[in-house]
Design an enzyme around this catalytic site. Structure first.
Site, PDB file in Angstrom:
ATOM      1  N   ARG A 106       7.245 -13.667  22.105  1.00 55.48           N
ATOM      2  CA  ARG A 106       7.426 -12.261  22.442  1.00 55.48           C
ATOM      3  C   ARG A 106       6.929 -11.340  21.353  1.00 55.48           C
ATOM      4  NH1 ARG A 106      13.337 -11.142  24.725  1.00 55.48           N
ATOM      5  NH2 ARG A 106      13.042  -9.243  23.521  1.00 55.48           N
ATOM      6  N   ASP A 145       6.188 -12.075  27.369  1.00 59.22           N
ATOM      7  CA  ASP A 145       7.620 -11.886  27.595  1.00 59.22           C
ATOM      8  C   ASP A 145       7.936 -12.592  28.910  1.00 59.22           C
ATOM      9  OD1 ASP A 145      10.112 -11.060  28.308  1.00 59.22           O
ATOM     10  OD2 ASP A 145       9.777  -8.935  27.848  1.00 59.22           O
ATOM     11  N   LYS A 197      14.733 -29.832  23.659  1.00 62.56           N
ATOM     12  CA  LYS A 197      16.162 -29.687  23.864  1.00 62.56           C
ATOM     13  C   LYS A 197      16.645 -28.303  23.433  1.00 62.56           C
ATOM     14  CE  LYS A 197      19.186 -31.289  20.768  1.00 62.56           C
ATOM     15  NZ  LYS A 197      19.501 -30.614  19.484  1.00 62.56           N
ATOM     16  N   HIS A 199      13.159 -35.973  19.997  1.00 63.03           N
ATOM     17  CA  HIS A 199      12.238 -36.267  18.889  1.00 63.03           C
ATOM     18  C   HIS A 199      12.592 -37.572  18.182  1.00 63.03           C
ATOM     19  CE1 HIS A 199      15.236 -34.333  16.233  1.00 63.03           C
ATOM     20  NE2 HIS A 199      14.643 -34.956  15.230  1.00 63.03           N
ATOM     21  N   HIS A 247      20.005 -37.856  20.972  1.00 63.65           N
ATOM     22  CA  HIS A 247      19.429 -38.792  20.007  1.00 63.65           C
ATOM     23  C   HIS A 247      20.206 -40.112  19.924  1.00 63.65           C
ATOM     24  CE1 HIS A 247      17.382 -35.161  19.131  1.00 63.65           C
ATOM     25  NE2 HIS A 247      18.217 -34.678  18.246  1.00 63.65           N
TER      26      HIS A 247
HETATM   27  C1  BG6 Z   1      18.389 -31.709  16.163  1.00 68.83           C
HETATM   28  C2  BG6 Z   1      19.742 -31.071  16.030  1.00 68.83           C
HETATM   29  O1  BG6 Z   1      18.180 -32.127  17.484  1.00 68.83           O
HETATM   30  O2  BG6 Z   1      18.308 -32.826  15.305  1.00 68.83           O
HETATM   31  C3  BG6 Z   1      20.019 -30.681  14.597  1.00 68.83           C
HETATM   32  O3  BG6 Z   1      19.797 -29.908  16.858  1.00 68.83           O
HETATM   33  C4  BG6 Z   1      19.802 -31.850  13.675  1.00 68.83           C
HETATM   34  O4  BG6 Z   1      21.348 -30.187  14.464  1.00 68.83           O
HETATM   35  C5  BG6 Z   1      18.451 -32.520  13.937  1.00 68.83           C
HETATM   36  O5  BG6 Z   1      19.857 -31.391  12.346  1.00 68.83           O
HETATM   37  C6  BG6 Z   1      18.321 -33.801  13.153  1.00 68.83           C
HETATM   38  O6  BG6 Z   1      17.025 -34.294  13.248  1.00 68.83           O
HETATM   39  P1  BG6 Z   1      16.440 -35.227  12.112  1.00 68.83           P
HETATM   40  O7  BG6 Z   1      15.114 -35.656  12.616  1.00 68.83           O
HETATM   41  O8  BG6 Z   1      16.364 -34.386  10.885  1.00 68.83           O
HETATM   42  O9  BG6 Z   1      17.430 -36.339  11.961  1.00 68.83           O
END
Ligand code: BG6
Length: 483
Positions: free
Chosen positions: A45, A88, A144, A174, A236
């Protein structure tokens, strides 16, 4: 799948873009993994233009890419790939301008990555569809959080599905891009050594710890009310658990791998009001010392009292033949003593020791994701020497560390793998809708249990391993957390 020639990055001026996404794209560029005519269009934006967006990207690369991994020439060539469209999401006409900016590229392969607040997903998808940017040539990556419970995650998934079929929807977790997480798949399924023991007969329990030293980090709006269970476990940690516990997929492809993971997620025994007290512990950090520095408590950082948990420990069970009676202990938290993410597979001990008076430690596989990436198998070996009392045995690590076995390989950011897969159209390391929904279903049950029993987080001093109840959670079973 077609190769995308353009990546459109929503949220291009945000924190994730600067810290992770642009450095990852630069990594792919520097290694020659993206085509010379590949272009990156940033949108957000804020009123940037091409020049100011490139300047922002350049600053981000200088800050977040190690000097030995970049050069001025290659950064300049990378910046040439970038352009910016102010957008936007609540204004449909913005998307027309995006389509215009793409010009003839709108007809080639396009990868879109949404790294924005999830409230913007719906209008963004609708805007893309209305502007003709949701055709067969377009796939979409979603960062996410994908909702805050099962119902909201379904609403997001429905909105996405209205424009993008599942095979063009790439949900990011990730952790699946982390090298060691993929190495876990290799370890399990490229070796014959582990599989015969990889079950309730050979394994006593599994521990998964993701501990962080950081606190709220100014993410007040997002983190407060979300908490550790939804921020870390729902996504995760359950993905890690699924990879440890799944059956061997027939091949390493998206359908086979995700079919196996979802079976595990659906076999998680619900934790409900009756079992919540003995199967979960929640905590919130108070003031304390982390790494030698005194840090304030969560409520002080926030400026008000809150029931949000910054620590959670769980005892999970997978109700199937392979894992009958094997606890999976999960623990994650902020402001813990160390940044350390590990999966511990604790094997059973020998049935009978021939070494009288010697303590034998059962074998352990330690898969470490952070701070360094390595895998060690802890085995018993003889101490060298001529001991009068017979053989002295001691635990020693067999090291399968990535840095040792593959010296000189640059450590990549998880997003490099995932962005490359998004551009190339390989969904294997992305999360399918049925997985996310199975994850939420289990998490919602836990939250309902907390609510029904009035459980609120207990305090723990920053710089400690959470509330003492988290220690009791495993000690009751005769198990210690691996610190
Ligand atoms: C994110 C969370 O998905 O993962 C964060 O929202 C967290 O709170 C992060 O710090 C941790 O990722 P990594 O790769 O640093 O372990």
């Amino acid at each position: 799948p077609s190769l995308a020639k353009t990546l459109i990055l929503f949220g291009a001026t945000g924190d994730l873009a600067r810290r992770m996404l642009l450095p990852s794209l630069y990594g792919l560029h520097a290694d020659g993994l993206i085509a010379p005519d590949f272009r990156i269009v940033g949108t957000a934006r804020s009123g940037e233009d091409d020049a100011s967006f490139r300047a922002m990207a350049e600053a981000a690369l200088e800050r977040h890419v190690l000097p030995e991994n970049r050069s001025a020439d290659s950064i300049a060539a990378f910046l040439d790939r970038l352009s910016y469209v102010e957008l936007d999401a609540s204004r449909p006409e913005s998307f027309g301008r995006l389509a215009d900016a793409l010009g003839p590229r709108a007809g080639d392969g396009i990868a879109i990555f949404l790294s924005t607040a999830p409230q913007l997903f719906e209008p963004t998808i609708a805007g893309l569809a209305a502007a003709g940017l949701a055709g067969d040539n377009v796939r979409i990556g979603l960062e996410k959080p994908l909702g805050f419970d099962l119902a909201s995650s379904r609403a997001i998934n429905d909105a996405v599905a209205a424009a993008f079929p599942e095979d063009r929807t790439f949900r990011i977790d990730h952790y699946l891009g982390k090298e060691t997480v993929q190495n876990l798949i290799a370890l399990r399924f490229a070796n014959s050594l582990f599989e015969p023991l990889w079950n309730a007969a050979g394994i006593d329990h599994v521990q998964i710890t993701v501990s962080e030293t950081v606190g709220l980090e100014g993410r007040v709006d997002f983190y407060d009310g979300t908490g550790a269970l939804r921020d870390m476990v729902q996504n995760h940690m359950l993905q890690l658990l699924a990879l440890v516990a799944m059956e061997a997929p027939a091949r390493f492809d998206a359908a086979a791998v995700r079919d196996e993971k979802v079976k595990v997620l659906k076999s998680l025994r619900p934790i409900d009001a009756a079992s919540i007290g003995s199967h979960s512990v929640i905590g919130q950090y108070r003031a304390g010392a982390v790494g030698g520095a005194i840090v304030p408590g969560y409520a002080d950082e926030l400026g008000r009292a809150s029931d949000t948990e910054t620590f959670v420990a769980l005892k999970a069970h997978i109700d199937n033949w392979r894992w009958k009676g094997v606890p999976f202990y999960l623990r994650t938290g902020k402001r813990l003593p160390a940044r350390q993410s590990e999966i511990i597979v604790q094997f059973r001990g020998v049935p009978h020791s021939i070494f009288e008076g010697r303590r034998l430690t059962a074998n352990k596989l330690v898969i470490r994701l952070q701070p360094d990436e390595n895998i060690r198998l802890l085995v018993m070996a003889k101490e060298p020497g001529l001991d009068r009392d017979g053989i002295l045995v001691r635990e020693v690590p067999l090291d399968i560390s990535v840095p040792n076995a593959f010296a000189g390989v640059r450590r990549r950011i998880a997003y490099e793998r995932l962005l490359l897969d998004l551009v190339e159209g390989d969904p294997t390391l992305f999360v399918r809708r049925d997985e996310v929904e199975a994850q939420w279903r289990w998490i919602d049950g836990i939250r309902a249990g907390w609510k029904a029993t009035g459980m609120i987080p207990g305090g723990y001093a920053a710089g400690t391993w959470g509330p003492t109840a988290a220690i009791a959670l495993t000690e009751r079973d005769g198990v210690s957390w691996h610190d």
